[in-house]
Design an enzyme around this catalytic site. Structure first.
Site, PDB file in Angstrom:
ATOM      1  CB  SER A 157      33.570  37.988  36.055  1.00 29.18           C
ATOM      2  OG  SER A 157      33.339  38.500  37.330  1.00 29.18           O
TER       3      SER A 157
ATOM      4  CG  ASP B 194      40.644  38.709  40.474  1.00 31.21           C
ATOM      5  OD1 ASP B 194      39.882  39.474  41.092  1.00 31.21           O
ATOM      6  OD2 ASP B 194      40.283  38.031  39.495  1.00 31.21           O
TER       7      ASP B 194
ATOM      8  CG  HIS C 294      37.651  40.449  38.510  1.00 34.85           C
ATOM      9  ND1 HIS C 294      37.786  39.166  38.993  1.00 34.85           N
ATOM     10  CD2 HIS C 294      36.374  40.528  38.021  1.00 34.85           C
ATOM     11  CE1 HIS C 294      36.645  38.504  38.805  1.00 34.85           C
ATOM     12  NE2 HIS C 294      35.785  39.297  38.218  1.00 34.85           N
TER      13      HIS C 294
HETATM   14  C1  MLT Z   1      30.089  36.751  41.135  1.00 36.99           C
HETATM   15  O1  MLT Z   1      29.240  37.273  41.837  1.00 36.99           O
HETATM   16  O2  MLT Z   1      29.841  35.887  40.304  1.00 36.99           O
HETATM   17  C2  MLT Z   1      31.485  37.183  41.335  1.00 36.99           C
HETATM   18  O3  MLT Z   1      31.598  37.995  42.459  1.00 36.99           O
HETATM   19  C3  MLT Z   1      32.052  37.859  40.160  1.00 36.99           C
HETATM   20  C4  MLT Z   1      31.275  39.082  39.798  1.00 36.99           C
HETATM   21  O4  MLT Z   1      30.364  38.967  39.035  1.00 36.99           O
HETATM   22  O5  MLT Z   1      31.596  40.168  40.272  1.00 36.99           O
END
Ligand code: MLT
Length: 203
Positions: free
Chosen positions: A102, A152, A183
């Site tokens: 992520s 996702d 996700h």
């Molecule tokens: C981010 O901000 O890098 C993406 O939205 C993934 C997350 O951290 O939720």
């Protein structure tokens, strides 16, 4: 940067650079690294940003909207941290494989987008396109695994495909693995990444 370094038993094995998701810490991905390659060194880093108390690797303006200026600064900060760590802990800087989830996958993607030879390869779990409208460095067959979700809500399948195309366009060798678990980073995705690692990295 706050981090954990674990020296591996095999000096020829890569160093696994672990990059957690939003709200995570440098502890999160350690079990995953042990399953991936028990003989590899591990450098697990905590993001320097706090968003409402949750560690991240760069600021965002809203969900899915990155603060580009901060992303660029933090990308170079992480790159330089890995440079220094390689001297301090005596690992091969040219043999670093990032494993990110992520937000951690997004900063790993940003290393690939901005800095040539920053990573030998990368495993990106649920990454987004870190930046648009820039020319990527030549990625000369850099092996990259992308784990993504058809459903996702944070990273759409279209964005995943866009990311794969941008990386391939720069010469990277990209493997896309699809799941249907939003996700989440599931056991089947981790297994697919480990199989890919054995085939493309460990050899
Ligand atoms: C981010 O901000 O890098 C993406 O939205 C993934 C997350 O951290 O939720």
């Amino acid at each position: 940067m706050k981090h954990i370094f674990q020296k591996g038993s095999d000096p020829a094995a890569p160093t696994l650079l672990l990059l957690h998701g939003t709200g995570g810490t440098e502890e999160d991905l350690l079990p995953l690294a042990a399953r991936m390659d028990a003989s590899a060194s591990v450098l697990s880093v905590r993001g320097n940003i706090l968003e409402n108390g949750m560690p991240r690797f760069f600021r965002r303006l809203a969900e899915g909207v990155f603060d580009e200026a901060d992303l660029i600064v933090r990308t170079h900060e992480l790159h330089e941290f890995v440079d220094k760590a390689s001297t301090e802990y005596e690992f091969d800087r040219d043999n670093v494989i990032a494993i990110g989830y992520s937000n951690g996958a997004n900063i790993a993607g940003s290393l690939l987008f901005h800095i040539q030879h920053s990573l030998r390869g990368a495993i990106l779990h649920h990454p987004m396109v870190p930046r648009r409208g820039i020319e990527l460095p030549k990625l000369m067959a850099t092996p990259i695994f992308i784990g993504a979700g058809r459903n996702d809500p944070i990273c759409s399948p279209q964005e995943t495909e866009e990311l794969a195309e941008l990386l391939q366009g720069a010469g990277a060798s990209v493997t896309l693995h699809w799941e249907y678990n939003g996700h989440k980073l599931t056991g089947t995705e981790m297994k697919a990444a480990a199989d890919w690692y054995n085939e493309h990295i460990k050899k």
